[in-house]
Motif scaffolding. Structure first.
Motif, PDB file in Angstrom:
ATOM      1  N   ALA A 206       0.836  -1.208   0.000  1.00 29.30           N
ATOM      2  CA  ALA A 206       0.000   0.000   0.000  1.00 29.30           C
ATOM      3  C   ALA A 206       0.868   1.254   0.000  1.00 29.30           C
ATOM      4  O   ALA A 206       0.556   2.241  -0.679  1.00 29.30           O
ATOM      5  N   TRP A 207       1.964   1.246   0.782  1.00 31.67           N
ATOM      6  CA  TRP A 207       2.825   2.435   0.831  1.00 31.67           C
ATOM      7  C   TRP A 207       3.517   2.669  -0.510  1.00 31.67           C
ATOM      8  O   TRP A 207       3.632   3.804  -0.961  1.00 31.67           O
ATOM      9  N   PHE A 208       3.956   1.603  -1.172  1.00 37.17           N
ATOM     10  CA  PHE A 208       4.576   1.766  -2.490  1.00 37.17           C
ATOM     11  C   PHE A 208       3.566   2.285  -3.517  1.00 37.17           C
ATOM     12  O   PHE A 208       3.911   3.095  -4.381  1.00 37.17           O
ATOM     13  N   ARG A 209       2.313   1.849  -3.412  1.00 38.71           N
ATOM     14  CA  ARG A 209       1.285   2.401  -4.318  1.00 38.71           C
ATOM     15  C   ARG A 209       1.096   3.887  -4.045  1.00 38.71           C
ATOM     16  O   ARG A 209       0.930   4.683  -4.970  1.00 38.71           O
ATOM     17  N   LEU A 210       1.098   4.264  -2.757  1.00 40.25           N
ATOM     18  CA  LEU A 210       0.981   5.676  -2.391  1.00 40.25           C
ATOM     19  C   LEU A 210       2.105   6.496  -3.015  1.00 40.25           C
ATOM     20  O   LEU A 210       1.886   7.626  -3.473  1.00 40.25           O
ATOM     21  N   MET A 211       3.293   5.931  -3.087  1.00 42.02           N
ATOM     22  CA  MET A 211       4.450   6.631  -3.632  1.00 42.02           C
ATOM     23  C   MET A 211       4.557   6.490  -5.152  1.00 42.02           C
ATOM     24  O   MET A 211       5.450   7.076  -5.774  1.00 42.02           O
ATOM     25  N   GLY A 212       3.652   5.715  -5.753  1.00 43.43           N
ATOM     26  CA  GLY A 212       3.700   5.523  -7.196  1.00 43.43           C
ATOM     27  C   GLY A 212       4.848   4.648  -7.647  1.00 43.43           C
ATOM     28  O   GLY A 212       5.343   4.795  -8.779  1.00 43.43           O
TER      29      GLY A 212
END
Length: 315
Positions: A206-212
């Motif tokens: 989820a955090w990597f998706r937040l960071m693109g």
């Protein structure tokens, strides 16, 4: 046969003898002689009009009437004992039993409680570290620190604590090696599976998706206990998605850093819970005020974090 209950001493003697299946052991428990216990049971049988025990050679057994009577008598004495202990606790403002999960106990309560003990030497703190939701009456608990969604629970008073979030945290040395989110592709990612029940998930993916960032976030060691995951990060074994309550003291004191600006805000949070009407009892109120003061001490540590609600992160 009378409809009136037999004397309480006779019922107590029967309950102990039925539980032990031994007059001698029951007499030892009740601090009476075997003859006195036999007399009490005989008086109960006379009152009932039928035997409750079969007296065998060097043993006893319950009759049909005894088997019918025993469960209700045992339950009644358990209820009476619980009510008595609960009433005693109303007059006891010197002992405080607190239950919380193992991770919160290890990472939040244990490193701080000496401050409470120093400020309140008259209160004896006791901790039960368990994920099981203890019963306030049966388990003689005064305060519970529980993690989950805010919800009303009948008979309980609940105070939400600071909002909860997760973000990458690491030692200062590790931050020098991995200075950007992109560099985390080469880092050891530590997984805290204790919040894997949250939906949507608040994990590395989820955090990597937040960071693109389209990184594979499945590799790395996994821990079912959040405190163990944080301990691994403190040892320099990798980088963990740290939960605010469990890492904020380490961030405040510099053992860990949160070098990236983005965090995931959770819907769940920790709550201070006690029985309704007990929140203003002196020792419980003192502990509540202390918890809130301790939370306030470290609120400024992560003010710079940009918190994105978990629901706003695209799958």
């Amino acid at each position: 046969m009378s409809d009136r209950l037999p004397p309480l001493t006779a019922l107590r003697a029967f309950e102990a003898a039925a539980r032990h299946m031994s007059f001698a052991r029951a007499a030892d428990e009740l601090h009476v002689t075997p003859a006195a216990l036999s007399f009490q049971i005989k008086s109960l049988e006379d009152h009932l009009g039928t035997p409750v025990f079969l007296r065998l050679n060097r043993a006893v057994d319950l009759t049909e009437a005894g088997r019918a009577l025993a469960p209700g008598v045992t339950e009644a004495f358990q209820t009476l004992n619980t009510a008595w202990r609960s009433t005693q606790r109303l007059t006891n403002d010197t002992t405080l039993m607190v239950t919380a999960g193992p991770a919160f106990t290890a990472k939040w309560l244990a490193p701080r409680f000496y401050e409470f003990a120093r400020a309140h030497p008259d209160i004896d703190l006791r901790f039960s570290a368990t994920l099981r939701a203890l019963d306030f009456t049966r388990d003689e608990v005064d305060v519970a620190i529980r993690f989950g969604m805010d919800k009303a629970e009948p008979g309980l008073w609940s105070l939400p604590l600071e909002g909860e979030w997760v973000c990458p945290v690491m030692t200062p040395e590790m931050a020098e090696r991995f200075p950007t989110p992109e560099s985390l592709a080469q880092a050891t990612l530590i997984h805290d599976d204790s919040i894997s029940f949250l939906r949507p998930r608040a994990d590395w993916a989820a955090w990597f998706r937040l960071m693109g960032l389209p990184f594979d976030a499945t590799h790395g060691p996994r821990f079912t206990g959040a405190d163990h995951a944080v301990d691994a990060a403190l040892a320099g074994a990798g980088i963990v998605m740290g939960r605010r309550a469990l890492v904020v003291k380490d961030l405040f004191e510099g053992r860990l850093v949160a070098p990236f600006a983005h965090a995931i805000e959770l819907q769940a949070r920790f709550r201070f819970v006690c029985q309704s009407g007990a929140e203003n009892r002196p020792h419980i109120a003192a502990f509540r005020h202390w918890v809130l003061d301790e939370v306030a001490k470290t609120t400024s540590v992560t003010d710079a974090l940009q918190k994105t609600h978990i629901m706003d992160i695209p799958e």
